[in-house]
Write an enzyme that holds these catalytic residues in place. Structure first.
Site, PDB file in Angstrom:
ATOM      1  N   GLU A  19     -17.213 -10.138 -14.088  1.00 51.82           N
ATOM      2  CA  GLU A  19     -15.904 -10.630 -13.625  1.00 51.82           C
ATOM      3  C   GLU A  19     -16.089 -12.013 -13.018  1.00 51.82           C
ATOM      4  O   GLU A  19     -17.219 -12.447 -12.779  1.00 51.82           O
ATOM      5  CB  GLU A  19     -15.267  -9.643 -12.641  1.00 51.82           C
ATOM      6  CG  GLU A  19     -14.777  -8.380 -13.357  1.00 51.82           C
ATOM      7  CD  GLU A  19     -14.102  -7.381 -12.449  1.00 51.82           C
ATOM      8  OE1 GLU A  19     -13.646  -7.756 -11.365  1.00 51.82           O
ATOM      9  OE2 GLU A  19     -14.038  -6.207 -12.850  1.00 51.82           O
ATOM     10  N   HIS A  71      -3.512 -12.565  -7.986  1.00 50.19           N
ATOM     11  CA  HIS A  71      -4.269 -12.317  -9.220  1.00 50.19           C
ATOM     12  C   HIS A  71      -3.606 -13.106 -10.343  1.00 50.19           C
ATOM     13  O   HIS A  71      -2.393 -13.072 -10.499  1.00 50.19           O
ATOM     14  CB  HIS A  71      -4.265 -10.825  -9.555  1.00 50.19           C
ATOM     15  CG  HIS A  71      -5.341 -10.427 -10.523  1.00 50.19           C
ATOM     16  ND1 HIS A  71      -5.368 -10.869 -11.823  1.00 50.19           N
ATOM     17  CD2 HIS A  71      -6.430  -9.638 -10.384  1.00 50.19           C
ATOM     18  CE1 HIS A  71      -6.431 -10.357 -12.430  1.00 50.19           C
ATOM     19  NE2 HIS A  71      -7.100  -9.605 -11.582  1.00 50.19           N
ATOM     20  N   ARG A 128     -10.271 -16.630  -8.590  1.00 54.16           N
ATOM     21  CA  ARG A 128      -8.880 -16.258  -8.897  1.00 54.16           C
ATOM     22  C   ARG A 128      -7.844 -17.276  -8.452  1.00 54.16           C
ATOM     23  O   ARG A 128      -6.885 -17.545  -9.167  1.00 54.16           O
ATOM     24  CB  ARG A 128      -8.547 -14.934  -8.208  1.00 54.16           C
ATOM     25  CG  ARG A 128      -9.182 -13.800  -8.893  1.00 54.16           C
ATOM     26  CD  ARG A 128      -8.812 -12.481  -8.303  1.00 54.16           C
ATOM     27  NE  ARG A 128      -9.566 -11.490  -9.045  1.00 54.16           N
ATOM     28  CZ  ARG A 128      -9.706 -10.240  -8.707  1.00 54.16           C
ATOM     29  NH1 ARG A 128      -9.121  -9.785  -7.615  1.00 54.16           N
ATOM     30  NH2 ARG A 128     -10.394  -9.422  -9.447  1.00 54.16           N
ATOM     31  N   HIS A 177      -1.881  -9.753  -4.922  1.00 54.66           N
ATOM     32  CA  HIS A 177      -2.780  -8.671  -5.319  1.00 54.66           C
ATOM     33  C   HIS A 177      -3.510  -8.041  -4.140  1.00 54.66           C
ATOM     34  O   HIS A 177      -3.662  -6.822  -4.087  1.00 54.66           O
ATOM     35  CB  HIS A 177      -3.789  -9.263  -6.312  1.00 54.66           C
ATOM     36  CG  HIS A 177      -4.764  -8.288  -6.868  1.00 54.66           C
ATOM     37  ND1 HIS A 177      -4.369  -7.184  -7.583  1.00 54.66           N
ATOM     38  CD2 HIS A 177      -6.130  -8.261  -6.843  1.00 54.66           C
ATOM     39  CE1 HIS A 177      -5.444  -6.512  -7.980  1.00 54.66           C
ATOM     40  NE2 HIS A 177      -6.515  -7.131  -7.521  1.00 54.66           N
ATOM     41  N   ARG A 222     -11.389 -13.039  -1.803  1.00 51.72           N
ATOM     42  CA  ARG A 222     -12.280 -11.922  -2.130  1.00 51.72           C
ATOM     43  C   ARG A 222     -12.875 -12.062  -3.523  1.00 51.72           C
ATOM     44  O   ARG A 222     -12.172 -12.368  -4.484  1.00 51.72           O
ATOM     45  CB  ARG A 222     -11.495 -10.608  -2.049  1.00 51.72           C
ATOM     46  CG  ARG A 222     -12.281  -9.404  -2.503  1.00 51.72           C
ATOM     47  CD  ARG A 222     -11.511  -8.136  -2.294  1.00 51.72           C
ATOM     48  NE  ARG A 222     -10.329  -8.049  -3.119  1.00 51.72           N
ATOM     49  CZ  ARG A 222     -10.300  -7.529  -4.347  1.00 51.72           C
ATOM     50  NH1 ARG A 222     -11.398  -7.067  -4.911  1.00 51.72           N
ATOM     51  NH2 ARG A 222      -9.163  -7.462  -5.011  1.00 51.72           N
TER      52      ARG A 222
HETATM   53  P1  FAD Z   1      -5.452   2.355  -0.622  1.00 49.52           P
HETATM   54  O1  FAD Z   1      -6.258   2.817  -1.756  1.00 49.52           O
HETATM   55  O2  FAD Z   1      -4.287   1.504  -0.925  1.00 49.52           O
HETATM   56  O3  FAD Z   1      -4.937   3.636   0.150  1.00 49.52           O
HETATM   57  C1  FAD Z   1      -4.011   3.521   1.214  1.00 49.52           C
HETATM   58  C2  FAD Z   1      -3.492   4.891   1.569  1.00 49.52           C
HETATM   59  O4  FAD Z   1      -2.727   4.817   2.758  1.00 49.52           O
HETATM   60  C3  FAD Z   1      -2.588   5.506   0.516  1.00 49.52           C
HETATM   61  O5  FAD Z   1      -2.926   6.859   0.396  1.00 49.52           O
HETATM   62  C4  FAD Z   1      -1.181   5.357   1.122  1.00 49.52           C
HETATM   63  O6  FAD Z   1      -0.274   6.328   0.689  1.00 49.52           O
HETATM   64  C5  FAD Z   1      -1.516   5.543   2.591  1.00 49.52           C
HETATM   65  N1  FAD Z   1      -0.524   4.995   3.515  1.00 49.52           N
HETATM   66  C6  FAD Z   1      -0.004   3.743   3.555  1.00 49.52           C
HETATM   67  N2  FAD Z   1       0.893   3.657   4.570  1.00 49.52           N
HETATM   68  C7  FAD Z   1       0.921   4.867   5.166  1.00 49.52           C
HETATM   69  C8  FAD Z   1       1.655   5.414   6.242  1.00 49.52           C
HETATM   70  N3  FAD Z   1       2.561   4.705   6.943  1.00 49.52           N
HETATM   71  N4  FAD Z   1       1.449   6.721   6.577  1.00 49.52           N
HETATM   72  C9  FAD Z   1       0.563   7.478   5.888  1.00 49.52           C
HETATM   73  N5  FAD Z   1      -0.158   7.007   4.852  1.00 49.52           N
HETATM   74  C10 FAD Z   1       0.014   5.720   4.506  1.00 49.52           C
HETATM   75  N6  FAD Z   1     -10.536  -3.610  -6.157  1.00 49.52           N
HETATM   76  C11 FAD Z   1     -11.783  -3.529  -6.671  1.00 49.52           C
HETATM   77  O7  FAD Z   1     -12.767  -3.586  -5.940  1.00 49.52           O
HETATM   78  N7  FAD Z   1     -11.950  -3.379  -8.030  1.00 49.52           N
HETATM   79  C12 FAD Z   1     -10.899  -3.298  -8.901  1.00 49.52           C
HETATM   80  O8  FAD Z   1     -11.084  -3.148 -10.084  1.00 49.52           O
HETATM   81  C13 FAD Z   1      -9.588  -3.397  -8.361  1.00 49.52           C
HETATM   82  N8  FAD Z   1      -8.505  -3.362  -9.177  1.00 49.52           N
HETATM   83  C14 FAD Z   1      -7.258  -3.319  -8.634  1.00 49.52           C
HETATM   84  C15 FAD Z   1      -6.155  -3.164  -9.462  1.00 49.52           C
HETATM   85  C16 FAD Z   1      -4.888  -3.050  -8.925  1.00 49.52           C
HETATM   86  C17 FAD Z   1      -3.698  -2.891  -9.828  1.00 49.52           C
HETATM   87  C18 FAD Z   1      -4.718  -3.114  -7.511  1.00 49.52           C
HETATM   88  C19 FAD Z   1      -3.361  -2.986  -6.905  1.00 49.52           C
HETATM   89  C20 FAD Z   1      -5.810  -3.297  -6.683  1.00 49.52           C
HETATM   90  C21 FAD Z   1      -7.090  -3.400  -7.228  1.00 49.52           C
HETATM   91  N9  FAD Z   1      -8.199  -3.576  -6.416  1.00 49.52           N
HETATM   92  C22 FAD Z   1      -9.453  -3.524  -6.961  1.00 49.52           C
HETATM   93  C23 FAD Z   1      -8.072  -3.573  -4.961  1.00 49.52           C
HETATM   94  C24 FAD Z   1      -8.430  -2.160  -4.444  1.00 49.52           C
HETATM   95  O9  FAD Z   1      -7.923  -1.202  -5.329  1.00 49.52           O
HETATM   96  C25 FAD Z   1      -7.888  -1.893  -3.070  1.00 49.52           C
HETATM   97  O10 FAD Z   1      -8.100  -2.971  -2.217  1.00 49.52           O
HETATM   98  C26 FAD Z   1      -8.563  -0.666  -2.470  1.00 49.52           C
HETATM   99  O11 FAD Z   1      -8.456   0.416  -3.348  1.00 49.52           O
HETATM  100  C27 FAD Z   1      -7.950  -0.336  -1.125  1.00 49.52           C
HETATM  101  O12 FAD Z   1      -8.416   0.916  -0.712  1.00 49.52           O
HETATM  102  P2  FAD Z   1      -7.910   1.509   0.660  1.00 49.52           P
HETATM  103  O13 FAD Z   1      -8.543   2.841   0.804  1.00 49.52           O
HETATM  104  O14 FAD Z   1      -8.108   0.534   1.726  1.00 49.52           O
HETATM  105  O15 FAD Z   1      -6.318   1.629   0.481  1.00 49.52           O
HETATM  106  C1  SIN Z   2      -9.234  -6.618 -11.861  1.00 51.25           C
HETATM  107  O1  SIN Z   2      -9.612  -5.644 -12.515  1.00 51.25           O
HETATM  108  O2  SIN Z   2      -9.006  -7.737 -12.318  1.00 51.25           O
HETATM  109  C2  SIN Z   2      -9.034  -6.412 -10.402  1.00 51.25           C
HETATM  110  C3  SIN Z   2     -10.347  -6.382  -9.754  1.00 51.25           C
HETATM  111  C4  SIN Z   2     -10.234  -6.604  -8.282  1.00 51.25           C
HETATM  112  O3  SIN Z   2      -9.157  -6.809  -7.740  1.00 51.25           O
HETATM  113  O4  SIN Z   2     -11.290  -6.605  -7.649  1.00 51.25           O
END
Ligand code: FAD
Ligand code: SIN
Length: 513
Positions: free
Chosen positions: A113, A227, A273, A333, A368
């Site tokens: 990437e 993104h 990005r 993103h 990031r």
């Molecule tokens: P999240 O996975 O967002 O989980 C948050 C949780 O908190 C959820 O369960 C939600 O329901 C809960 N929540 C929120 N507010 C409340 C509330 N008020 N009360 C109770 N629960 C609540 N990163 C990478 O490293 N690699 C990738 O390939 C990648 N691809 C991505 C593709 C997309 C489309 C997106 C959107 C993001 C991507 N990212 C990627 C970024 C990455 O997915 C996220 O930054 C990461 O998963 C965040 O994890 P987290 O556990 O912090 O939060």
């Molecule tokens: C992507 O797959 O392009 C998202 C990866 C990331 O947000 O780290």
């Protein structure tokens, strides 16, 4: 309804679930999650999870790439933790049965990437997050000490003498509280603050808003990652077209079919990005035509096999990923800033820790590196859990402190759509003083109204959504107005260069309500 637990985890993405599994041997864990348990940014992650596991790689090289992407603002100790401990936690996922793609000899296949100097991204085709979430959920559901409360929105952190003692929540039918001596915020990101975003509906920044209202330090919020490649078709959802596509050879082309990235950036299609996103906007303005992603020069069987989820989303929009040019544009993103923590997730509020996208460890600096976020959730989720088992301690506010006061003047609130539209136009990819100032003025009046009306605790989900989006949007716009330079994800057209003398530093907002 009162739930009592030894540990409270708010959020069920990678950070919350990894922490819950680490906490379970030490007591009763309550996991509160806002929607269906599987709904999280984690579940939508495509490209993969970065870890220095290749023969040509090392934690030092991974650190070097992370720090280069962070554009002068990474906290080096946090980066060392991420890249040093990352391989251990990723190997653990493999031992637990993660179905990541493999080479013929059985070793994990490593993808490429942008801004990574070697192949280092483990992946499960183009749906890595779905696989990680499946795996973590299967373990959580077999762990008796973990109680999951779903469809329950956390609304306010409960403070007793400045110490966090749990949270109040609302469901569709009732209200309640979870009382716990230790609370982990793992509520994920805030992409929904912007009109154009890759993030699902849950990502409204609730955790940042709650922590801000509780007086926690909120650092670096001006740094939002846009993104570059999101499906851009009238009437179609803003579906992410993973950077892994360009890692495998996809090219950005203009309306005349010409590749253009090399004219803007030496690293071409695989530049960082923010650079790619702004080059796309400039090229679209220059030519007066949309920008496209093309994979037509690659083997179509390989494209469809390697990217089945993205191919299906394109097919849904009437496009063939392998042969058609796909219209793309940038979208919000990822939020680099958030609730400021130390290396164990401890925030400035005793009893409250934070991990994952809601937190700001400083590991990403101003921008990031791709696929470092899932890794961050895994590593810092586990570390936050470790801190929680050692009792109630506060972290310190390491950044310059900035006190934020709510304007006395209240303004009638607009719709969620109007706020998101304003944020996209005035605090998006290209920012200026005048537009930011206008945004801050509007958002400040609305923030005053939502705070005075305690809308964050409303029974109406749309009012709660508005409360979070307004509060977080206001803080983002204020931080972006203050930083009179460009760095990483924050680009000011009126200050297009770095200003290391004044701005090579982190600033944390402290809200006084
Ligand atoms: P999240 O996975 O967002 O989980 C948050 C949780 O908190 C959820 O369960 C939600 O329901 C809960 N929540 C929120 N507010 C409340 C509330 N008020 N009360 C109770 N629960 C609540 N990163 C990478 O490293 N690699 C990738 O390939 C990648 N691809 C991505 C593709 C997309 C489309 C997106 C959107 C993001 C991507 N990212 C990627 C970024 C990455 O997915 C996220 O930054 C990461 O998963 C965040 O994890 P987290 O556990 O912090 O939060
Ligand atoms: C992507 O797959 O392009 C998202 C990866 C990331 O947000 O780290």
């Amino acid at each position: 309804m009162l739930i009592e637990a030894d540990f409270l985890v708010i959020g069920s993405g990678i950070a919350g679930l990894r922490a819950a599994l680490a906490l379970a041997p030490f007591g009763r864990v309550a996991v509160l999650t806002k929607a269906d348990p599987s709904e999280s940014n984690t579940g939508y992650a495509q490209g993969g999870i970065a870890a220095a596991m290749g023969d040509d790689d090392s934690p030092e090289l991974h650190a070097q790439d992370t720090i280069a992407a962070g554009d002068g603002l990474c906290v080096p100790e946090a980066v060392d933790v991420l890249v040093g401990e990352g391989p251990y936690y990723v190997r653990e996922l493999l031992e637990w049965g993660a179905a990541f793609d493999r080479e013929p000899d059985g070793r994990p296949a490593l993808g490429r990437e942008a801004a990574h100097s070697v192949r280092r991204v483990l992946h499960a085709r183009d749906a890595t997050g779905r696989e990680i979430a499946r795996l973590l959920w299967s373990r959580v559901s077999q762990t008796a000490a973990i109680q999951v409360v779903d469809d329950a929105s956390a609304t306010e952190l409960m403070l007793d003498d400045g110490i966090c003692r749990g949270v109040s929540f609302v469901t569709a039918h009732t209200t309640g509280t979870v009382a716990a001596p230790q609370t982990l915020l793992a509520t994920g990101g805030a992409g929904q603050v912007f009109r154009e975003t890759t993030n699902p509906a849950i990502a409204t920044g609730d955790g940042i808003a709650m922590a801000a209202r509780a007086g926690a330090c909120i650092a670096d919020l001006e740094f939002v990652q846009f993104h570059p490649t999101v499906l851009s078709m009238e009437g179609s959802p803003r579906f992410l077209l993973s950077e892994a596509l360009r890692g495998e050879g996809a090219r950005l082309i203009n309306g005349a079919g010409e590749p253009f990235m090399e004219r803007y950036e030496p690293a071409g299609d695989l530049a960082a990005r923010d650079l790619v996103a702004r080059a796309m906007v400039r090229e679209a303005e220059r030519t007066g035509a949309p920008v496209y992603l093309t994979l037509a020069h690659l083997d179509p069987d390989f494209v469809r096999r390697r990217f089945p989820t993205i191919a299906a989303a394109c097919a849904h929009a009437g496009l063939d990923l392998a042969t058609d040019r796909i219209p793309v544009s940038p979208a919000a993103h990822y939020v680099m800033g958030g609730v400021e923590t130390d290396l164990y997730g401890r925030t400035s509020v005793p009893g409250l820790v934070a991990a994952g996208e809601v937190a700001c460890t400083g590991v990403h600096g101003a921008n990031r590196l791709a696929s470092n976020s899932l890794l961050e959730g895994l590593v810092f989720g586990a570390r936050a859990a470790e801190a929680m088992t050692h009792g109630v301690l506060a972290g310190t506010c390491r950044s310059d402190r900035h006190d934020v006061r709510v304007p006395a003047r209240e303004a009638p609130c607009p719709s969620v759509h109007e706020v998101r539209d304003l944020m996209w136009r005035h605090a998006g990819l290209v920012r200026t003083h005048d537009r930011l100032e206008e945004a801050v003025t509007h958002l400040g009046g609305w923030a005053s109204t939502v705070l005075a009306g305690r809308m964050a605790s409303s029974a109406d989900p749309e009012a709660r959504r508005l409360a979070s989006i307004v509060t977080v949007g206001w803080l983002i716009a204020g931080a972006a107005l203050r930083r009179t330079e460009s760095r990483g994800g924050h680009f000011r057209a009126d200050f297009p260069s770095h200003d290391d003398l004044h701005w090579k530093k982190h600033v944390a907002d402290r809200l006084h309500v």
